[in-house]
Motif scaffolding. Structure first.
Motif, mmCIF file in Angstrom:
data_model
loop_
_atom_site.group_PDB
_atom_site.id
_atom_site.type_symbol
_atom_site.label_atom_id
_atom_site.label_comp_id
_atom_site.label_asym_id
_atom_site.label_seq_id
_atom_site.Cartn_x
_atom_site.Cartn_y
_atom_site.Cartn_z
ATOM 1 N N ASP A 188 7.659 -6.596 9.047
ATOM 2 C CA ASP A 188 8.270 -5.345 9.485
ATOM 3 C C ASP A 188 8.129 -4.341 8.334
ATOM 4 O OD1 ASP A 188 9.670 -3.498 11.012
ATOM 5 O OD2 ASP A 188 11.243 -4.910 11.566
ATOM 6 N N GLY A 189 8.692 -3.152 8.506
ATOM 7 C CA GLY A 189 8.482 -2.069 7.551
ATOM 8 C C GLY A 189 8.892 -2.394 6.132
ATOM 9 N N VAL A 190 8.172 -1.786 5.162
ATOM 10 C CA VAL A 190 8.515 -1.897 3.739
ATOM 11 C C VAL A 190 9.433 -0.736 3.378
ATOM 12 C CG1 VAL A 190 7.607 -1.839 1.382
ATOM 13 C CG2 VAL A 190 6.360 -3.078 3.169
ATOM 14 N N THR A 191 10.668 -1.065 3.009
ATOM 15 C CA THR A 191 11.684 -0.047 2.768
ATOM 16 C C THR A 191 11.715 0.441 1.327
ATOM 17 O OG1 THR A 191 13.218 -1.823 2.265
ATOM 18 C CG2 THR A 191 13.241 -0.953 4.524
ATOM 19 N N SER A 192 11.251 -0.409 0.405
ATOM 20 C CA SER A 192 11.443 -0.106 -1.005
ATOM 21 C C SER A 192 10.381 -0.793 -1.847
ATOM 22 C CB SER A 192 12.839 -0.604 -1.436
ATOM 23 O OG SER A 192 13.048 -0.411 -2.814
ATOM 24 N N GLY A 199 3.887 -3.383 -15.470
ATOM 25 C CA GLY A 199 2.839 -3.008 -14.520
ATOM 26 C C GLY A 199 2.156 -4.171 -13.832
ATOM 27 N N ARG A 200 2.639 -5.378 -14.080
ATOM 28 C CA ARG A 200 1.960 -6.563 -13.563
ATOM 29 C C ARG A 200 2.235 -6.808 -12.079
ATOM 30 N NH1 ARG A 200 3.097 -12.610 -15.865
ATOM 31 N NH2 ARG A 200 1.714 -13.751 -14.441
ATOM 32 N N TYR A 201 3.456 -6.471 -11.663
ATOM 33 C CA TYR A 201 3.860 -6.768 -10.287
ATOM 34 C C TYR A 201 4.299 -5.527 -9.524
ATOM 35 C CZ TYR A 201 4.364 -11.584 -12.059
ATOM 36 O OH TYR A 201 4.157 -12.805 -12.632
ATOM 37 N N ILE A 202 4.150 -5.618 -8.197
ATOM 38 C CA ILE A 202 4.845 -4.713 -7.289
ATOM 39 C C ILE A 202 5.824 -5.555 -6.494
ATOM 40 C CG2 ILE A 202 4.612 -3.458 -5.121
ATOM 41 C CD1 ILE A 202 2.301 -2.100 -6.056
ATOM 42 N N ALA A 203 7.081 -5.141 -6.493
ATOM 43 C CA ALA A 203 8.075 -5.791 -5.645
ATOM 44 C C ALA A 203 8.293 -4.922 -4.429
ATOM 45 C CB ALA A 203 9.387 -5.969 -6.401
ATOM 46 N N ALA A 204 8.463 -5.558 -3.269
ATOM 47 C CA ALA A 204 8.676 -4.811 -2.030
ATOM 48 C C ALA A 204 9.771 -5.467 -1.209
ATOM 49 C CB ALA A 204 7.386 -4.747 -1.214
ATOM 50 N N SER A 206 11.748 -5.537 2.486
ATOM 51 C CA SER A 206 11.318 -5.266 3.860
ATOM 52 C C SER A 206 12.454 -5.435 4.859
ATOM 53 C CB SER A 206 10.163 -6.203 4.233
ATOM 54 O OG SER A 206 9.868 -6.130 5.620
ATOM 55 N N LEU A 207 12.251 -4.797 6.009
ATOM 56 C CA LEU A 207 13.175 -4.984 7.120
ATOM 57 C C LEU A 207 13.177 -6.434 7.596
ATOM 58 C CD1 LEU A 207 12.339 -1.774 9.188
ATOM 59 C CD2 LEU A 207 14.324 -2.144 7.727
ATOM 60 N N ASP A 208 12.147 -7.216 7.235
ATOM 61 C CA ASP A 208 12.085 -8.617 7.681
ATOM 62 C C ASP A 208 12.927 -9.561 6.807
ATOM 63 O OD1 ASP A 208 10.606 -9.151 5.386
ATOM 64 O OD2 ASP A 208 8.727 -9.563 6.427
ATOM 65 N N LYS A 209 13.762 -8.978 5.911
ATOM 66 C CA LYS A 209 14.745 -9.700 5.077
ATOM 67 C C LYS A 209 14.142 -10.347 3.846
ATOM 68 C CE LYS A 209 17.055 -11.184 9.348
ATOM 69 N NZ LYS A 209 17.617 -12.331 10.087
ATOM 70 N N VAL A 210 12.820 -10.303 3.720
ATOM 71 C CA VAL A 210 12.144 -10.979 2.614
ATOM 72 C C VAL A 210 11.750 -9.969 1.533
ATOM 73 C CG1 VAL A 210 10.174 -12.449 1.975
ATOM 74 C CG2 VAL A 210 11.256 -12.701 4.224
ATOM 75 N N VAL A 211 11.844 -10.402 0.276
ATOM 76 C CA VAL A 211 11.364 -9.600 -0.856
ATOM 77 C C VAL A 211 10.074 -10.247 -1.347
ATOM 78 C CG1 VAL A 211 11.879 -8.754 -3.155
ATOM 79 C CG2 VAL A 211 13.727 -9.015 -1.480
ATOM 80 N N ARG A 212 9.015 -9.446 -1.464
ATOM 81 C CA ARG A 212 7.716 -9.992 -1.887
ATOM 82 C C ARG A 212 7.311 -9.411 -3.229
ATOM 83 N NH1 ARG A 212 8.016 -9.644 3.462
ATOM 84 N NH2 ARG A 212 7.301 -11.417 4.718
ATOM 85 N N LEU A 213 6.615 -10.254 -3.988
ATOM 86 C CA LEU A 213 6.139 -9.866 -5.310
ATOM 87 C C LEU A 213 4.623 -10.034 -5.315
ATOM 88 C CD1 LEU A 213 7.644 -9.105 -7.983
ATOM 89 C CD2 LEU A 213 7.280 -11.462 -8.700
ATOM 90 N N TRP A 214 3.902 -8.919 -5.473
ATOM 91 C CA TRP A 214 2.440 -8.963 -5.491
ATOM 92 C C TRP A 214 1.911 -8.688 -6.890
ATOM 93 C CZ3 TRP A 214 4.198 -5.945 -1.008
ATOM 94 C CH2 TRP A 214 3.980 -6.600 0.215
ATOM 95 N N ASP A 215 0.746 -9.275 -7.188
ATOM 96 C CA ASP A 215 0.046 -9.028 -8.439
ATOM 97 C C ASP A 215 -0.747 -7.730 -8.290
ATOM 98 O OD1 ASP A 215 -2.282 -9.113 -10.310
ATOM 99 O OD2 ASP A 215 -1.391 -11.037 -10.885
ATOM 100 N N THR A 216 -0.491 -6.765 -9.164
ATOM 101 C CA THR A 216 -1.145 -5.455 -9.008
ATOM 102 C C THR A 216 -2.646 -5.532 -9.247
ATOM 103 O OG1 THR A 216 -0.534 -4.933 -11.289
ATOM 104 C CG2 THR A 216 0.856 -4.017 -9.566
ATOM 105 N N GLU A 217 -3.093 -6.455 -10.104
ATOM 106 C CA GLU A 217 -4.527 -6.560 -10.423
ATOM 107 C C GLU A 217 -5.314 -7.221 -9.295
ATOM 108 O OE1 GLU A 217 -6.524 -5.569 -13.089
ATOM 109 O OE2 GLU A 217 -4.760 -4.319 -13.468
ATOM 110 N N THR A 218 -4.789 -8.339 -8.797
ATOM 111 C CA THR A 218 -5.551 -9.122 -7.820
ATOM 112 C C THR A 218 -5.151 -8.830 -6.383
ATOM 113 O OG1 THR A 218 -3.962 -10.952 -7.791
ATOM 114 C CG2 THR A 218 -5.679 -11.010 -9.487
ATOM 115 N N GLY A 219 -3.962 -8.278 -6.199
ATOM 116 C CA GLY A 219 -3.467 -8.040 -4.845
ATOM 117 C C GLY A 219 -2.857 -9.285 -4.220
#
Length: 360
Positions: A188-192, A199-204, A206-219
């Motif tokens: 569902d939508g990414v709220t934040s 700069g290593r991670y993006i945290a997101a 979501s409306l789906d109740k889960v928080v995800r952590l992505w690697d900015t370099e590799t995706g």
């Protein structure tokens, strides 16, 4: 209406300040609060942010991002759609025409030269504060932009959208360099979104109740945090990057240990859960020192949580140290100044307020 009639009164009908502070327990005894500025707007204040040098303060509301000088409280200018408007020309926003289109998120580049605004018209506006011109209008998201953040090297802007993705954009070229999110989620939508201090991670969140952590370099998806019982509306990294704070419609604030990201097996448990809000948590932000974590809620309050509680490894939850009741409606957004004990709150009561506190 009669001005006196709108003056808040206490139970005995005596006039009182329209804000008050409650110290909940011993942990917060040394906090004193002072209201520095009240900035009235024509519509709901969706977002507030300070520049990295502490000089400027920005707000987002319907069709408009406004820039203020923190020291004087004066509005410097307004950005309406693709136009720069003089600070006192409020009619320009009204005359912009079209339906409502809120600026849902603003951020400054770390060199304080750019203001980035994420809007409900699916675009991200990048304004040059030196020339006061629109540098880029970034398109590629399929729905409202709910959140923007910048990397500390000023090169990239992260965005989160109702289209279930987060994106990274090159500030200089305006190109989208990476998209996060696939059939595995977010569902569902990414709220934040927030970029980690290194700069290593993006945290997101979501409306789906889960928080995800992505690697900015590799995706790549590095980790995901399941624990909230309802949509996550706000994410914030601690200044040292070791913790991620998340605020949710489940009325809790949770802290997650990022140092072990991607190295664990099995479900991730929050390191700490803060309970005390009586309604949706809409915003979380760390103070630069890392001691205080602040949260804003639909219950109209800002709560201060003492992260020193985490030093006691046997504790996993706690209540607030300080309760600030400072708005007549939901506290939608919080921001902390990089300089000293100054923070801002934006609300559904069409006010942004700047507060100063002292911790003894």
């Amino acid at each position: 209406g009669d001005a006196a009639g709108s003056q808040p009164v206490d139970a005995r009908g005596r006039p009182m300040d329209d804000w008050n502070v409650v110290v909940s327990h011993a942990g917060g005894q040394g906090v004193k609060m002072k209201q520095e500025l009240v900035l009235m707007h024509d519509s709901v204040v969706c977002c507030v942010r300070f520049s990295a040098d502490g000089r400027y303060f920005a707000t987002g509301c319907n069709k408009t991002a406004a820039l203020y000088d923190v020291a004087s409280g004066q509005r410097v200018c307004m950005f309406v759609n693709d136009q720069v408007v003089e600070p006192n020309n409020a009619e320009a926003a009204a005359a912009a025409g079209g339906g409502d289109s809120y600026v849902r998120s603003v951020c400054f580049s770390p060199d304080s030269r750019l203001l980035v605004a994420g809007t409900e018209d699916k675009t991200i506006k990048v304004w040059d504060l030196t020339t006061r011109r629109l540098r880029h209008s970034l398109t590629g998201h399929g729905k409202n932009i709910y959140s923007v953040d910048c990397t500390s090297d000023c090169r990239l802007v992260a965005s989160g959208s109702g289209d279930r993705t987060a994106k990274l954009w090159d500030v200089n070229s305006g190109a989208c360099v990476r998209t996060f999110g696939d059939e595995n989620g977010p569902l569902d939508g990414v709220t934040s979104v927030a970029v980690s201090p290194d700069g290593r991670y993006i945290a997101a969140g979501s409306l789906d109740k889960v928080v995800r952590l992505w690697d900015t370099e590799t995706g790549a998806l590095t980790d995901s945090f399941n624990g909230h019982a309802d949509s996550v509306y706000s994410v914030s990294f601690s200044p040292d990057g070791s913790l991620l704070a998340t605020g949710s419609l489940d009325k809790t604030v949770r802290l997650w240990d990022i140092t072990q990201a991607g190295k664990r097996s099995g479900e991730t448990k929050p390191r700490f859960t803060f309970t005390g809000h009586k309604d949706f948590v809409l915003s979380v932000v760390f103070a630069p020192g890392g001691t205080w974590l602040l949260s804003g809620s639909k219950d109209r309050s800002v709560l201060f949580w003492d992260t020193r509680m985490l030093l006691d490894r046997s504790k996993t939850e706690d209540g607030p140290s300080v309760i600030l009741q400072g708005h007549q409606n939901s506290v939608i957004s919080l921001a902390h100044s990089p300089l000293g004990n100054l923070f801002a709150s934006g609300s559904g009561d069409k006010c942004a307020r700047i507060w100063r506190y002292t911790s003894e």
